[in-house]
Design a protein around this motif. Structure first.
Motif, PDB file in Angstrom:
ATOM      1  N   MET A 210      -1.865   2.322   0.510  1.00 45.31           N
ATOM      2  CA  MET A 210      -1.504   0.926   0.460  1.00 45.31           C
ATOM      3  C   MET A 210      -1.463   0.489   1.790  1.00 45.31           C
ATOM      4  SD  MET A 210       1.511  -1.089  -1.600  1.00 45.31           S
ATOM      5  CE  MET A 210       1.972  -2.538  -0.994  1.00 45.31           C
TER       6      MET A 210
ATOM      7  N   SER B  61       4.655 -10.887   0.007  1.00 48.53           N
ATOM      8  CA  SER B  61       3.427 -10.618  -0.341  1.00 48.53           C
ATOM      9  C   SER B  61       3.351  -9.298  -1.388  1.00 48.53           C
ATOM     10  CB  SER B  61       2.358 -10.556   0.494  1.00 48.53           C
ATOM     11  OG  SER B  61       0.969 -10.219   0.261  1.00 48.53           O
ATOM     12  N   ILE B  62       4.097  -8.448  -0.505  1.00 49.77           N
ATOM     13  CA  ILE B  62       4.161  -7.004  -1.363  1.00 49.77           C
ATOM     14  C   ILE B  62       4.975  -7.139  -2.639  1.00 49.77           C
ATOM     15  CG2 ILE B  62       5.143  -4.710  -1.153  1.00 49.77           C
ATOM     16  CD1 ILE B  62       4.393  -4.819   1.619  1.00 49.77           C
ATOM     17  N   ARG B  63       6.086  -8.012  -2.663  1.00 48.86           N
ATOM     18  CA  ARG B  63       6.637  -8.326  -3.923  1.00 48.86           C
ATOM     19  C   ARG B  63       5.993  -8.881  -5.018  1.00 48.86           C
ATOM     20  NH1 ARG B  63      10.599 -11.025  -1.365  1.00 48.86           N
ATOM     21  NH2 ARG B  63      11.468  -9.552   0.354  1.00 48.86           N
ATOM     22  N   LYS B  64       5.268  -9.968  -4.461  1.00 45.36           N
ATOM     23  CA  LYS B  64       4.255 -10.571  -5.372  1.00 45.36           C
ATOM     24  C   LYS B  64       3.352  -9.730  -6.282  1.00 45.36           C
ATOM     25  CE  LYS B  64       1.076 -14.476  -5.196  1.00 45.36           C
ATOM     26  NZ  LYS B  64       0.329 -15.306  -4.446  1.00 45.36           N
ATOM     27  N   ASN B  65       2.629  -8.883  -5.218  1.00 38.84           N
ATOM     28  CA  ASN B  65       1.638  -7.783  -5.740  1.00 38.84           C
ATOM     29  C   ASN B  65       2.212  -6.809  -6.604  1.00 38.84           C
ATOM     30  OD1 ASN B  65      -0.382  -9.156  -4.515  1.00 38.84           O
ATOM     31  ND2 ASN B  65      -0.390  -7.872  -2.755  1.00 38.84           N
ATOM     32  N   LEU B  66       3.343  -6.311  -6.549  1.00 34.35           N
ATOM     33  CA  LEU B  66       4.365  -5.400  -7.449  1.00 34.35           C
ATOM     34  C   LEU B  66       4.665  -5.907  -8.540  1.00 34.35           C
ATOM     35  CD1 LEU B  66       6.438  -3.478  -4.866  1.00 34.35           C
ATOM     36  CD2 LEU B  66       4.493  -2.695  -5.879  1.00 34.35           C
ATOM     37  N   ARG B  67       4.815  -7.393  -8.714  1.00 37.00           N
ATOM     38  CA  ARG B  67       5.079  -7.832  -9.938  1.00 37.00           C
ATOM     39  C   ARG B  67       4.188  -7.943 -10.944  1.00 37.00           C
ATOM     40  NH1 ARG B  67       8.387 -12.843  -7.336  1.00 37.00           N
ATOM     41  NH2 ARG B  67      10.349 -11.481  -7.053  1.00 37.00           N
ATOM     42  N   ARG B  68       2.540  -8.055 -10.383  1.00 34.66           N
ATOM     43  CA  ARG B  68       1.695  -8.154 -11.321  1.00 34.66           C
ATOM     44  C   ARG B  68       1.406  -6.763 -12.151  1.00 34.66           C
ATOM     45  NH1 ARG B  68      -2.745 -10.589  -7.120  1.00 34.66           N
ATOM     46  NH2 ARG B  68      -1.524 -12.394  -6.541  1.00 34.66           N
TER      47      ARG B  68
ATOM     48  N   PHE C 250      -3.521  -3.095   2.881  1.00 33.06           N
ATOM     49  CA  PHE C 250      -2.808  -4.300   2.913  1.00 33.06           C
ATOM     50  C   PHE C 250      -3.437  -5.283   4.010  1.00 33.06           C
ATOM     51  CE2 PHE C 250       0.397  -7.121   4.931  1.00 33.06           C
ATOM     52  CZ  PHE C 250       1.014  -7.795   3.751  1.00 33.06           C
TER      53      PHE C 250
END
Length: 74
Positions: A1, A67-74, A5
């Motif tokens: 990851m 950005s990382i939190r947003k990608n993990l929610r997907r 990134f």
């Protein structure tokens, strides 16, 4: 990851990181020049540049975390 990134990082993160690195570098160079030449005004003027670079670095970490939190929610 970690390798992915940077390739997928938002432009705002990249701009923030490079701006922070540039301001810190300019501040350090001005500080070195000011201290070696005995120009105390130049040395003191470099400190806000270094401080602003550090603040931008923290902003970059916040942008990256979001950005990382947003990608993990997907």
């Amino acid at each position: 990851m970690l390798n992915e990134f940077w390739a997928t990082a938002p432009t705002s993160y990249k701009v923030t990181v490079f701006s922070a690195m540039g301001l810190i570098a300019v501040g350090i160079i001005l500080n070195l020049v000011g201290n070696t030449s005995g120009n105390q005004g130049l040395a003191m003027a470099s400190l806000p540049l270094i401080g602003l670079g550090l603040v931008l670095h923290v902003v970059g970490m916040v942008v990256r975390g979001q950005s990382i939190r947003k990608n993990l929610r997907r």
